[in-house]
Design a protein around this motif. Sequence first.
Motif, PDB file in Angstrom:
ATOM      1  N   LEU A  55      42.941  58.287  43.667  1.00 22.16           N
ATOM      2  CA  LEU A  55      43.316  57.021  44.288  1.00 22.16           C
ATOM      3  C   LEU A  55      42.283  56.596  45.335  1.00 22.16           C
ATOM      4  O   LEU A  55      41.619  57.442  45.901  1.00 22.16           O
ATOM      5  CB  LEU A  55      44.679  57.157  44.966  1.00 22.16           C
ATOM      6  N   VAL A  56      42.219  55.357  45.643  1.00 22.64           N
ATOM      7  CA  VAL A  56      42.606  54.190  44.881  1.00 22.64           C
ATOM      8  C   VAL A  56      41.368  53.570  44.264  1.00 22.64           C
ATOM      9  O   VAL A  56      40.288  53.643  44.825  1.00 22.64           O
ATOM     10  CB  VAL A  56      43.392  53.140  45.711  1.00 22.64           C
ATOM     11  N   THR A  57      41.571  52.978  43.101  1.00 24.50           N
ATOM     12  CA  THR A  57      40.479  52.483  42.275  1.00 24.50           C
ATOM     13  C   THR A  57      39.465  51.651  43.038  1.00 24.50           C
ATOM     14  O   THR A  57      38.262  51.877  42.940  1.00 24.50           O
ATOM     15  CB  THR A  57      41.062  51.648  41.111  1.00 24.50           C
ATOM     16  N   HIS A  58      39.944  50.667  43.787  1.00 23.64           N
ATOM     17  CA  HIS A  58      39.045  49.687  44.403  1.00 23.64           C
ATOM     18  C   HIS A  58      38.468  50.137  45.743  1.00 23.64           C
ATOM     19  O   HIS A  58      37.685  49.409  46.342  1.00 23.64           O
ATOM     20  CB  HIS A  58      39.757  48.337  44.565  1.00 23.64           C
ATOM     21  N   VAL A 107      42.645  44.833  38.630  1.00 23.21           N
ATOM     22  CA  VAL A 107      41.767  45.546  39.557  1.00 23.21           C
ATOM     23  C   VAL A 107      41.089  46.711  38.842  1.00 23.21           C
ATOM     24  O   VAL A 107      39.877  46.918  38.966  1.00 23.21           O
ATOM     25  CB  VAL A 107      42.554  46.041  40.794  1.00 23.21           C
ATOM     26  N   ILE A 108      41.854  47.467  38.079  1.00 21.95           N
ATOM     27  CA  ILE A 108      41.294  48.605  37.338  1.00 21.95           C
ATOM     28  C   ILE A 108      40.242  48.125  36.352  1.00 21.95           C
ATOM     29  O   ILE A 108      39.130  48.666  36.296  1.00 21.95           O
ATOM     30  CB  ILE A 108      42.420  49.399  36.631  1.00 21.95           C
ATOM     31  N   GLU A 109      40.566  47.115  35.571  1.00 21.37           N
ATOM     32  CA  GLU A 109      39.623  46.591  34.576  1.00 21.37           C
ATOM     33  C   GLU A 109      38.345  46.079  35.247  1.00 21.37           C
ATOM     34  O   GLU A 109      37.237  46.378  34.794  1.00 21.37           O
ATOM     35  CB  GLU A 109      40.286  45.468  33.779  1.00 21.37           C
ATOM     36  N   GLN A 110      38.512  45.331  36.323  1.00 25.08           N
ATOM     37  CA  GLN A 110      37.342  44.782  37.028  1.00 25.08           C
ATOM     38  C   GLN A 110      36.472  45.900  37.599  1.00 25.08           C
ATOM     39  O   GLN A 110      35.248  45.883  37.446  1.00 25.08           O
ATOM     40  CB  GLN A 110      37.807  43.842  38.140  1.00 25.08           C
ATOM     41  N   ARG A 111      37.077  46.857  38.266  1.00 21.87           N
ATOM     42  CA  ARG A 111      36.292  47.942  38.882  1.00 21.87           C
ATOM     43  C   ARG A 111      35.659  48.842  37.830  1.00 21.87           C
ATOM     44  O   ARG A 111      34.528  49.290  38.009  1.00 21.87           O
ATOM     45  CB  ARG A 111      37.156  48.759  39.836  1.00 21.87           C
ATOM     46  N   GLU A 112      36.364  49.128  36.742  1.00 19.41           N
ATOM     47  CA  GLU A 112      35.749  49.940  35.686  1.00 19.41           C
ATOM     48  C   GLU A 112      34.522  49.241  35.122  1.00 19.41           C
ATOM     49  O   GLU A 112      33.502  49.881  34.875  1.00 19.41           O
ATOM     50  CB  GLU A 112      36.761  50.264  34.584  1.00 19.41           C
ATOM     51  N   GLY A 113      34.601  47.918  34.931  1.00 14.46           N
ATOM     52  CA  GLY A 113      33.447  47.166  34.447  1.00 14.46           C
ATOM     53  C   GLY A 113      32.291  47.213  35.428  1.00 14.46           C
ATOM     54  O   GLY A 113      31.127  47.431  35.046  1.00 14.46           O
TER      55      GLY A 113
END
Length: 178
Positions: free
Chosen positions: A117-120, A154-160
């Motif tokens: 935690l946390v992704t962002h 948020v997950i999709e954006q940060r993974e990209g």
Amino acid sequence: MKKVARLNPKKTALLVIDVQKALFTRPDPIFKAYQMIEVINALADRAHLYGLPVIYIQHANQSILAEGSDGWKLHPDISPDASDLSIRKTQGNSFLGTTLQGDLEARGVENVIVTGLVTHQCIRSTCLGGVKLGYNVFLVQGGHSNYSKNPEAVIEQREGELENAGVYIVTPEQIDLN
């Protein structure tokens, strides 16, 4: 289908970042919290089976994560083995102001598998910090999460963003430790 990441167990470590009680009590809940914990525990079991170092990292601050407080403790469904390392941090990037880099270097680690935690915030900054230091960084889908208003986005954006920065985005099934 993405390629399988074949990782030498002697050169790989698993990082479990900030899976602490207080983060599960915020007004916005952790997205897919128990699925994330299951992924982390399964990866820790595999890591132990193959002899990888498992490193639990806990954030300390002056509010809900005050060191030694109940909220600072690991989530009760996360249970490190006695042989696992524990690191305390006060910054988002787990490499800054901690022994993490020295611990990894002492073990000859070149690859880090990142969960938690946390992704962002701490996941993002630790992944970027690891890439900057020359590690091969593997962020596990389903093995990290956040408590944002729109967590999936948020997950999709940060993974990209992280993939564009050189982080390998992998599913647990894509990690081959043979």
